[in-house]
Write a protein that holds these residues in place. Sequence first.
Motif, PDB file in Angstrom:
ATOM      1  N   GLN A   1      -2.194  -5.755   0.524  1.00 17.18           N
ATOM      2  CA  GLN A   1      -1.881  -4.407   0.855  1.00 17.18           C
ATOM      3  C   GLN A   1      -1.079  -4.181   2.107  1.00 17.18           C
ATOM      4  OE1 GLN A   1      -4.769  -1.644   2.171  1.00 17.18           O
ATOM      5  NE2 GLN A   1      -6.223  -3.141   2.468  1.00 17.18           N
TER       6      GLN A   1
ATOM      7  N   GLN B   1      -5.277  -6.110  -3.835  1.00 16.57           N
ATOM      8  CA  GLN B   1      -5.694  -5.561  -2.480  1.00 16.57           C
ATOM      9  C   GLN B   1      -5.646  -6.422  -1.346  1.00 16.57           C
ATOM     10  OE1 GLN B   1      -7.229  -6.978  -4.989  1.00 16.57           O
ATOM     11  NE2 GLN B   1      -9.367  -7.914  -4.732  1.00 16.57           N
TER      12      GLN B   1
ATOM     13  N   LEU C   1       0.725  -1.183   0.050  1.00 18.65           N
ATOM     14  CA  LEU C   1       0.126  -0.119   0.029  1.00 18.65           C
ATOM     15  C   LEU C   1       1.023   1.359  -0.020  1.00 18.65           C
ATOM     16  CD1 LEU C   1      -2.871   1.152   0.238  1.00 18.65           C
ATOM     17  CD2 LEU C   1      -2.689   1.098   2.822  1.00 18.65           C
TER      18      LEU C   1
ATOM     19  N   ALA D   1      -6.777  -2.780  -6.105  1.00 17.38           N
ATOM     20  CA  ALA D   1      -7.654  -3.702  -6.585  1.00 17.38           C
ATOM     21  C   ALA D   1      -7.873  -3.926  -8.019  1.00 17.38           C
ATOM     22  CB  ALA D   1      -9.003  -3.144  -6.246  1.00 17.38           C
ATOM     23  N   VAL D   2      -7.570  -2.747  -8.889  1.00 21.96           N
ATOM     24  CA  VAL D   2      -7.458  -3.196 -10.357  1.00 21.96           C
ATOM     25  C   VAL D   2      -6.575  -4.024 -10.576  1.00 21.96           C
ATOM     26  CG1 VAL D   2      -6.847  -1.960 -12.437  1.00 21.96           C
ATOM     27  CG2 VAL D   2      -8.166  -0.695 -10.534  1.00 21.96           C
ATOM     28  N   PHE D   3      -5.328  -4.266  -9.844  1.00 25.05           N
ATOM     29  CA  PHE D   3      -4.323  -5.084 -10.309  1.00 25.05           C
ATOM     30  C   PHE D   3      -4.235  -6.431  -9.361  1.00 25.05           C
ATOM     31  CE2 PHE D   3      -2.978  -1.018 -11.726  1.00 25.05           C
ATOM     32  CZ  PHE D   3      -2.334  -1.433 -13.008  1.00 25.05           C
ATOM     33  N   GLY D   4      -5.422  -6.582  -8.832  1.00 27.17           N
ATOM     34  CA  GLY D   4      -5.717  -7.818  -8.067  1.00 27.17           C
ATOM     35  C   GLY D   4      -4.514  -7.982  -6.732  1.00 27.17           C
TER      36      GLY D   4
ATOM     37  N   LEU E   1      -6.480   9.690   0.038  1.00 25.11           N
ATOM     38  CA  LEU E   1      -4.983   9.148  -0.825  1.00 25.11           C
ATOM     39  C   LEU E   1      -5.197   7.627  -0.362  1.00 25.11           C
ATOM     40  CD1 LEU E   1      -2.299  10.405  -1.405  1.00 25.11           C
ATOM     41  CD2 LEU E   1      -1.709   9.631   0.859  1.00 25.11           C
ATOM     42  N   THR E   2      -5.559   7.195   0.747  1.00 21.29           N
ATOM     43  CA  THR E   2      -5.378   5.589   1.030  1.00 21.29           C
ATOM     44  C   THR E   2      -6.540   4.978   0.120  1.00 21.29           C
ATOM     45  OG1 THR E   2      -4.631   6.359   3.306  1.00 21.29           O
ATOM     46  CG2 THR E   2      -5.528   3.937   2.796  1.00 21.29           C
ATOM     47  N   GLU E   3      -7.654   5.323   0.020  1.00 17.93           N
ATOM     48  CA  GLU E   3      -8.684   4.823  -0.710  1.00 17.93           C
ATOM     49  C   GLU E   3      -8.224   4.703  -1.971  1.00 17.93           C
ATOM     50  OE1 GLU E   3     -12.348   6.517   0.256  1.00 17.93           O
ATOM     51  OE2 GLU E   3     -12.341   5.731   2.501  1.00 17.93           O
ATOM     52  N   ARG E   4      -7.875   5.785  -2.705  1.00 18.42           N
ATOM     53  CA  ARG E   4      -7.476   5.944  -3.959  1.00 18.42           C
ATOM     54  C   ARG E   4      -6.164   4.531  -4.350  1.00 18.42           C
ATOM     55  NH1 ARG E   4      -7.175  11.567  -5.907  1.00 18.42           N
ATOM     56  NH2 ARG E   4      -9.274  12.067  -6.146  1.00 18.42           N
TER      57      ARG E   4
ATOM     58  N   ARG F   1       1.174   4.588  -2.202  1.00 18.03           N
ATOM     59  CA  ARG F   1       0.817   5.819  -1.816  1.00 18.03           C
ATOM     60  C   ARG F   1       1.799   6.886  -1.709  1.00 18.03           C
ATOM     61  NH1 ARG F   1      -2.089   5.112   4.207  1.00 18.03           N
ATOM     62  NH2 ARG F   1      -0.302   3.753   4.569  1.00 18.03           N
TER      63      ARG F   1
ATOM     64  N   GLN G   1      -5.931   2.021  -2.616  1.00 20.03           N
ATOM     65  CA  GLN G   1      -6.484   0.832  -2.220  1.00 20.03           C
ATOM     66  C   GLN G   1      -7.230   0.315  -3.782  1.00 20.03           C
ATOM     67  OE1 GLN G   1      -8.533   1.336   1.366  1.00 20.03           O
ATOM     68  NE2 GLN G   1      -7.014   0.262   2.526  1.00 20.03           N
ATOM     69  N   ASP G   2      -8.047   1.367  -4.180  1.00 12.48           N
ATOM     70  CA  ASP G   2      -9.040   1.004  -5.502  1.00 12.48           C
ATOM     71  C   ASP G   2      -7.730   0.790  -6.376  1.00 12.48           C
ATOM     72  OD1 ASP G   2     -11.101   1.797  -3.797  1.00 12.48           O
ATOM     73  OD2 ASP G   2     -11.336   3.642  -4.751  1.00 12.48           O
TER      74      ASP G   2
END
Lengths: 331, 278, 446
Positions: B158, B155, B109, B150-153, B141-144, B113, B146-147
């Motif tokens: 992290q 998540q 993560l 997730a796109v790259f599998g 910032l953190t949520e972005r 970040r 994480q999202d």
Amino acid sequence: MRQLKILLRVIVWAIYLALVVGIVLGIVSLVRLNGPIYFLQAVIDGLKLGFVYALIALGYTMVYGIVRLINFAHGDVFMVGSFASFYAITQYGWGFIPAILFAMAVCTVLNVVIERVAYKPLRDAPRIAALITAIGVSFFLEYFTALRWVFGPDYITFKRPFKVVVWNVKGVLISNITVIIVVLTIILLLVLQYIIRMTKVGKAMRATALDKPTARLMGINVDGIISLTFALGAALAGAGGVLYAIAFPQIWTFMGVMPGLKAFVAAVLGGIGNIPGAFVGSLLMGTIDVLVVSFLPMGSRLRDFFAFFVLIVVFLVKPTGIFGEPQIEKV
Amino acid sequence: MAEYLINPRHAETNRILDIRHLTMMFGGLRAVSDFTMAIPEGGLYGLIGPNGAGKTTVFNVITGIYQPTEGSILFDGREIVGLPSHLITRLGIARTFQNIRLFQNLTVLDNVRIAYHTYAGYSLVEAITRLGRFTRRERILTERAQDFLAVFGLQDRQLELAKNLPYGEQRRLEIARALAARPRLLLLDEPAAGMNPREVGDLMELIHFIRDEFKLTILLIEHQMRVVMGICEWITVMDFGEVIARGTPREIQNNERVIEAYLGTRSEKGIKFDAFGS
Amino acid sequence: MSKRRRGFLPSWVPTLLVAVLLYLLVVYAQKSGKITTYWYQVIQLASITAISALGLNLIYGFNGQFSLGHIGFYAIGAYGSALITKDFLVKWSGMRIGALSWIIAGQVGLVLTLLLVKWMRVGAVRDRLRAGLGAHLKGHETWVLTTIVVLLMTAVAVAVGVLVAGQLHKWLVLALGKILLPLPKKVAQQVVFLLALLNGGTMAALVAFLVGLPLLRLGSDYFGIATLGFAIMVYTALQNSDMVIPTMKGARGMVGIPRWTTWPWVFGALVLSVIIIRNLIHSSHGRAIMSVREDEIAAKTMGIDVNQLKTVAFSFGGFFAGIAGGLYAHLYGFLHPSSFNMIKGFDPLIIIVFGGLGSMTGTIVASGMFALVIEGLRVLLPQGFEDWRFVIYPIFLLLIMLLRQQGLLGTTEWGWLRAPLPPERDIPVPERVVQPSPQDDEGEEA
């Protein structure tokens, strides 16, 4: 446009001229301040000190070149060299040459033992671990030898094993001590250069310094070569210890700290890992040292300040020392 | 028409990267010599060549890690030679490295970040006092990040340290991190190095995905011909620091000079080009 | 790491509890006479060392810049704040608030100079000149001309700074006199002490900034040697300080500094330092600082201004060393240059390596243990063996390094000092995802 270019050129060269004139005037005024003899004397004394620094600096630079370790204990090995020759001369009544050989032998054994006990187990550890150990070894040597039943905590006067003869060359005093230091240092340096450049072992050392894993693959006994490097460095430091004690015959167990550091700075000044660089850096360092003491008011109290000031100035202009190659980060 | 135009079909105005007469010397060694290349916006481009041809050096010069001896590089019409690396990145060029350079001892993560740091949006004082914009911006910032993971599998990984990821995922993370810096031009330096055939397949899919999803231009260095031939629209070939050929994959495959550069001799005709890919 | 669970309580609760307990324990031990004044001071000294070491950990442990010169900032903080408080009691430059106003004015002048250099865009002018002249002149000629222009512009900035500082000093003496002198003595003391500590810290930070600006560009070992050189320069300067400021007494040692450092002051400073560093590290700026340690080039290509962050970390580290130095000066009321020599200079480095680089918890624990070992040996060694203290201590050091190369705690933190977990939430999985194809064998790593 063309005129502007010429104008700028003229300005630059005027500045250069002013600089050269300034430097020349500075030296001339230094010389005239106390007479040329005083100045020459200072330079010669400085070179004498520089040759001793060179003997210490080489050990630093070789060890750094091969294991990337700032061996803070090196200055203390140098101190042990002084004491070893002191005991050889006063207790056993040995002559000068045997005393030097004895000091070199003692230092060699000591440094190899230090390497085996304190540094070798940490070869794969983060570099800082070995550095802390080096600091520890340095403390240990200083305080252990300062115990009453070892060397003792007091200043000891070193008795020279020969008569001091001073020649007066048109007013400049040159003693046989200076001659001995210069001649011996040059002989030792030539021997070292011979070992490193001409012998098979020397080739192995250079290979190890460049790339340890590959050197190992080529069948080089890397551990042995590293020990040998420590041994060579210590032998030079031992000789340096004797010569330093002859030149400045007051020895005590903390005497290695400042000369050690300055020799190291000299090695860095010349470009660390570079043997001729260490030599030139040492001569420079010694000369600056004595010039500061001779010419600045309160110079003897400010000499360390200027030694490191010069280092930082050199760093700002050339970040890897005078003969150092620029670092190119491999990406 | 200028000689360095990569593809006559593209108008000059459309170029995102325009490298002109680039020369890079290391001491007496000419690593890159009069290198010229232009890339139009959008699409996938390849830079190939044998070992030591100077491909990575070109990347290092583009990203400002090395200062070129001569030449100019225009990014979106703006000269970037002489700019420090971080400003070049902020203009919109991100890259990955041949030998993965993740922030090993930080979490997955945090790796992403850090790439968002430029857009953190709060000051040092706000960080120390935890006042002002800190809480809100840090959460965004953190949520972005994480999202993004997730796109790259990634998540579920992290909180893992980057160095503990398997090799394939490290590559994936490095690409994710580069994309998090919001580039318009992505430079990939041998993304398939050290991968097994299945991982290479995944990677090719990933690169296609990135191109579609993030609408950016990709320039990649690659050794494995399967990757280059499979995904690049246009290829530039280097040898000994010079460009020896340009063209579509098909043209390159049949180019005499390229075959010679790779195989060293001219005589062995009939050896198929992808014989030494994978 | 991935299995880290959320605790029952928020992490700050147990941490606060432990801190309060520690504080009260020392207060109780001292009040009830369980420990002697000597040990009371040892505890304070250990905490002061912890503050300084935390600063170094920020520089070396978190930002990866190998500094051997930390003791120099400690010394600057110590002497700077001592000058202020001593002057508060003893007349020095003719006026009672002389040193305080001089130091504040000096710093303002310096900051103004730096800001002017920035506003005049000296860097940009230099780059322009270099590019413009470079086309016509040879490299060395360009260098000389640009350097001279830069020097001239800097000289203007310095002149303005000096002028402003001189005026400000006059004004400050009056203003501070008006504010401080009417206060009751006890209150004024505490205010002056606080100002002295802060000034010690900011002085050290400013010097760190100035020193760091050129030196931080050097490679790791070269930076270490250059900072070591800086520390020795500070040491030598202190030995000869009486040539410039007679009160500092040079090599004879500065005496008569009020002994105002108390356990609440020390503990408060330690807690504040920990909070500041913790908040800094666990923010975007802190992560960027750590990325510089991990991989400078990768950090640059992530858009991170590496030089700026190095300077920030170095100045902050210097600030904490300065605060710690100020507390140290007022603990014993006596300062001597030899307290800031090279041998002492290794202490903070040893502590942070021993505690674990990049672990605040480790630094604090290691500071305590360090004091315990050094002072414990003093107590434990039998009569006639006192000299053995520094013989045994390096053996300890060696053994620890051989046995625990990563330091006591590695990079682990405890309680509130740990990185906060990201908020719990369901991460939306986008429609199109790139998943790696299923692995046959788990252990496949390159």
